[in-house]
Design an enzyme around this catalytic site. Structure first.
Site, PDB file in Angstrom:
ATOM      1  N   SER A 110       1.834  -6.001   7.694  1.00 54.37           N
ATOM      2  CA  SER A 110       1.600  -4.660   8.195  1.00 54.37           C
ATOM      3  C   SER A 110       0.131  -4.245   8.099  1.00 54.37           C
ATOM      4  CB  SER A 110       2.527  -3.688   7.441  1.00 54.37           C
ATOM      5  OG  SER A 110       2.581  -2.444   8.071  1.00 54.37           O
ATOM      6  N   LYS A 149       4.153  -8.612  10.800  1.00 61.53           N
ATOM      7  CA  LYS A 149       4.758  -7.285  10.963  1.00 61.53           C
ATOM      8  C   LYS A 149       3.691  -6.352  11.536  1.00 61.53           C
ATOM      9  CE  LYS A 149       6.835  -3.257  10.022  1.00 61.53           C
ATOM     10  NZ  LYS A 149       6.259  -1.919  10.288  1.00 61.53           N
TER      11      LYS A 149
END
Length: 388
Positions: free
Chosen positions: A303, A328
């Site tokens: 992320s 991600k």
């Protein structure tokens, strides 16, 4: 495999993205302060793969209809999310979302233990946080954790052990008790601890040598960017820096951008769009652009940590060493439901400065290294120093 009772993914959150993977700066800022207006504000940073607006409307409509019928809005939303095909969609209770807000403030509810699974499926305590309930009870690194509230933890995934310690299944809060079965050598005993609201240092700094400073960022909680900038300023002049993002599952995008600003003199960090409106994230000027820099990553780098890695790699600021990151790169937008629970759906995907999409692909390091990655980083830094 190792874990601690703060930033690991508890099993309870397995139905969707871990709370720590939330990416939106605006949304997360609202969550962290408790001010979650309406549908929780603007969309999170996203890009070309935005989810259809209808998905969000379907979930909201299902929750509202359930509330009108006297049924559970959260359960209705969960059913709608499961039908959406959105890999990262999730529904969280009000308490779970508040817990997430605490974690982004650098706080968590637990007893202050880190643990890992050893050979033979035994769970070993690897670290005890000073000042924590576990420390006060005399628990030490190296102790074996045998059970939690009477349940044997041998063979359990570390994430499940973390969930038991935190009391995720019962929404346990600070002040609730948890009973630990422990073993140290020939001594076997039980300790009953009270969970507490604890603080964690997301940034740690240590020197490998006079020529190398290692800055480890465990998660992008509030204040991380300032802490990294301070560490960079305090590093010896001309020394190399290792930015260790292994196992970093993300957090506040504002802190990831702030961290990028420690190593860049302005410029692009990432791009995204919201409903077709192109947007960009930029670093502040004045960062250190001369110290040799290596970024360490692995399959647990996710992320916002991938956003930072991509920016430093694409901008030619860092050599990335390690293994391919998780992938991600999607972004979720939360919506408050009638019962106070929160539903999230993917609204887009960010891109690195060169236009690289991360979601499902991850970031490929410049130099592959698994075992001995830190030593490889030192070697790279010595070469970078020679070149400069």
């Amino acid at each position: 495999m190792s874990g601690r009772d703060l930033f690991c993914q508890p099993r309870r959150f397995g139905r969707g993205a871990a709370l720590t993977l939330l990416f939106a700066s605006v949304l997360v800022a609202g969550a962290a302060t408790g001010s979650l207006p309406g549908d929780l504000g603007e969309a999170a940073p996203g890009a070309t793969g935005a989810a259809p607006a209808g998905r969000s409307e379907d979930v909201t409509r299902a929750a509202e209809e359930a509330a009108a019928d006297g049924k559970s809005p959260m359960e209705a939303a969960e059913r709608a999310v499961s039908r959406s095909g959105d890999r990262w969609a999730a529904v969280y209770s009000e308490g779970e979302y508040e817990e997430f807000a605490e974690s982004l403030d650098g706080r968590y509810t637990g007893v202050g233990l880190e643990a890992r699974r050893e050979r033979g499926d035994r769970i070993e305590v690897t670290k005890v946080q000073p000042g924590s309930p576990a420390a006060a009870a005399g628990v030490r690194a190296g102790d074996r954790l045998c059970s939690v509230d009477g349940r044997s933890v041998d063979g359990l995934p570390v994430t499940d052990v973390v969930s038991l310690l935190r009391g995720d299944a019962t929404d346990a809060h600070a002040g609730t008790t948890v009973r630990l079965g422990l073993e140290r050598g020939t001594r076997v005993w039980t300790e009953t601890l009270r969970r507490a609201l604890l603080s964690t240092d997301s940034v740690t700094v240590h020197r490998l040598s006079d020529d190398t400073t290692v800055i480890t960022v465990a998660a992008f909680t509030k204040g991380v960017g300032d802490s990294v900038r301070s560490a960079v300023r305090d590093a010896p002049a001309g020394a190399g820096i290792v930015l260790d993002l292994r196992g970093n599952s993300g957090g506040l995008v504002t802190e990831a951008v702030s961290t990028a600003s420690a190593f860049l003199d302005g410029g692009l960090v990432a791009t995204y769009d919201v409903d077709g409106d192109q947007r960009a994230l930029h670093a502040d000027g004045g960062g250190d652009t001369t110290s040799p820099l290596v970024t360490l990553v692995d399959g647990g780098t996710m992320s916002a940590a991938e956003l930072l890695t991509g920016a430093l790699q694409d901008r030619g600021r860092a050599v990335v060493v390690g293994s391919r990151t998780f992938g991600k790169g999607s972004v979720q937008m939360p919506r408050r439901l009638p019962d106070g629970s929160v539903a999230e759906l993917t609204v887009g995907h960010y891109r690195t400065p060169s236009g690289h999409g991360v979601d499902g692909r991850g970031i490929t390091p410049d130099l592959e290294a698994d075992d001995g990655a830190l030593q490889r980083a030192e070697t790279v830094l010595s070469g970078l120093g020679d070149v400069s």
